[in-house]
Design an enzyme around this catalytic site. Structure first.
Site, PDB file in Angstrom:
ATOM      1  N   LYS A 249      39.988  45.228  43.555  1.00 25.80           N
ATOM      2  CA  LYS A 249      39.136  44.318  42.278  1.00 25.80           C
ATOM      3  C   LYS A 249      38.783  42.909  42.049  1.00 25.80           C
ATOM      4  CE  LYS A 249      42.130  41.431  38.441  1.00 25.80           C
ATOM      5  NZ  LYS A 249      43.700  41.866  37.890  1.00 25.80           N
TER       6      LYS A 249
ATOM      7  N   ASP B 143      49.091  42.445  41.566  1.00 24.58           N
ATOM      8  CA  ASP B 143      47.235  42.070  41.861  1.00 24.58           C
ATOM      9  C   ASP B 143      47.468  40.874  42.801  1.00 24.58           C
ATOM     10  OD1 ASP B 143      47.664  44.227  39.285  1.00 24.58           O
ATOM     11  OD2 ASP B 143      45.445  43.017  38.620  1.00 24.58           O
TER      12      ASP B 143
ATOM     13  N   LYS C 177      38.828  47.859  39.756  1.00 21.69           N
ATOM     14  CA  LYS C 177      39.181  47.354  38.378  1.00 21.69           C
ATOM     15  C   LYS C 177      38.498  46.299  38.392  1.00 21.69           C
ATOM     16  CE  LYS C 177      42.935  44.474  36.625  1.00 21.69           C
ATOM     17  NZ  LYS C 177      43.436  43.677  36.521  1.00 21.69           N
TER      18      LYS C 177
END
Length: 314
Positions: free
Chosen positions: A214, A151, A250
Site C-alpha cells: 500500500k 494495514d 492499494k
C-alpha cells in the site's frame, strides 16, 4: 523466499530509472478517461475496490456505525435500480479503522447482516515509531477483536538507512502476528526518499509475506502518486514473474474524485492486466471518494448534479 539463509545483497544493487518512470506517469495522466456510456459501469466497479476508511482522533462508535452502513449500501438504491444493478450486491471491499474501533465495526456490520471484512491499521500507525513489542501486540489485539485484514506501517528509518535484513525480519514478524488475517503493508512512500527505495521496500515487503503493498497512510504530506505507483506495480510484476505469486496493490491518500479512481483502475489494468482488477488484488483506500462517485452516478442517471441534501453523507 522462505528460509533463514536469504541473501539480500542483490537489493542494494537495484537502480530505478527515474526519468523513464516520470515519462510513463505523464503518458498515463494525459489519456482521456473511459467513454461516457461505460463510465457508470466502471464507477460501480471502483466502488467494489474501496476500503472505506475513517482514521480520525474523533471517531466514535456512531460514526463507525454510519461508515459500516455506507459500506453495505454505498450507492442509493434508486440509482442502482436505474442502472439495473440493484440485485448485484454491490458493497465496498472493506471498512478500515483504528484498532480501538475494530469492535464497533465488527458489531455494526454484524447487525447489518453482512460479511464485509474489517481492516485495522496497526504497528504504531501512522509513524511506526513505537517499540516493536507494542507494534506486534497491536496486530494481535486487532485480530482478536475481529479484524481480518491488518494495514501495517513499516519502519521508514530502516529503509532510509538501508537495513534491508532488519526490515525483512520485522515484516516477517508482522506476518506471523497476523495469523489468518491478511497483511497489507504500507510503505509510506512519501517518506522513503527515492523511487529506488520504493522498489526495494516493495520487494522486501512481498518477500516477507505481505498480501498487499500500500502506498501511504494518508497522513504523509505526499500520498499516492503515479510515479510511485508505477514503481510498486513493476515490483509486483517482477515478483510475480520470479515466484508465481500475485500480490495486491492499494493506493491510498488523496484519492478523492471519481475521475481519479478511474485513472487508478486504468493504471492497474495497463500495468498488471485485468486479472488484478478484483478486490483480492486491488483496493483503493479512501474516505471521501465514495460521495463523489455517488454524485457522478446520480448525474449519469438523472442528467443533473445532486444538491447536497439529495445524497446523504456517510
Amino acid at each position: 523466499y522462505e528460509g533463514h539463509n536469504k541473501d539480500l545483497s542483490w537489493i542494494s544493487k537495484i537502480q530505478v530509472n527515474h526519468p523513464a518512470v516520470l515519462r510513463r506517469a505523464e503518458q498515463i495522466q494525459a489519456r482521456r478517461t473511459v467513454k461516457k456510456e461505460w463510465q457508470a459501469a466502471w464507477l460501480l466497479k471502483a466502488v467494489t475496490f474501496i476500503d472505506l476508511t475513517t482514521l480520525s482522533g474523533d471517531d466514535t462508535s456512531s460514526n463507525i456505525q454510519r461508515l459500516c452502513y455506507k459500506a453495505k449500501y454505498p450507492i442509493r438504491e434508486d440509482l442502482l435500480k436505474a442502472l439495473n444493478m440493484h440485485d448485484k450486491g454491490i458493497t465496498t471491499a472493506a471498512v478500515c479503522v483504528y484498532p480501538a474501533r475494530v469492535c464497533d465495526a465488527v458489531r455494526a456490520l454484524k447487525a447489518a447482516g453482512c460479511n464485509i471484512p474489517v481492516a485495522s491499521v496497526a504497528t504504531g500507525f501512522p509513524a511506526g515509531q513505537t517499540h516493536l513489542k507494542t507494534r506486534l501486540e497491536e496486530i494481535r489485539l486487532a485480530v482478536e477483536d475481529g479484524a481480518t485484514e491488518i494495514d501495517v506501517v513499516i519502519n521508514r528509518s530502516l529503509v532510509l538507512t538501508g537495513q534491508w535484513e532488519a526490515l525483512y525480519d520485522e515484516i516477517r514478524q508482522f506476518r506471523k502476528a497476523c495469523g489468518e488475517a491478511h497483511l497489507k503493508t504500507i510503505l509510506a512512500t512519501g517518506e522513503l526518499g527515492s523511487l529506488t527505495n520504493v522498489y526495494k521496500a516493495s520487494m522486501i515487503a512481498m518477500m516477507a509475506g505481505s498480501d498487499f503493498i500500500k502506498t501511504s497512510t494518508g497522513k504523509e504530506t505526499v500520498n499516492a502518486t503515479f510515479p510511485v505507483a508505477i514503481v510498486m506495480l513493476r515490483a509486483i510484476r517482477d515478483f510475480f514473474w520470479k515466484t508465481g505469486n500475485k500480490i495486491g496493490f492499494k493506493p491510498a491518500g488523496g484519492i478523492r474524485s471519481a475521475k481519479d479512481s478511474l485513472a487508478w483502475l486504468s493504471l492497474v489494468k495497463e500495468e498488471l492486466g485485468d486479472e488484478w482488477l478484483k478486490p483480492e488484488l486491488f483496493r483503493i483506500g479512501a474516505s471521501t471518494l465514495l460521495s463523489d462517485i455517488e454524485r457522478q452516478i446520480y448525474h449519469h442517471v438523472t442528467g443533473r448534479y445532486a444538491a447536497y441534501h439529495d445524497l446523504p453523507m456517510s
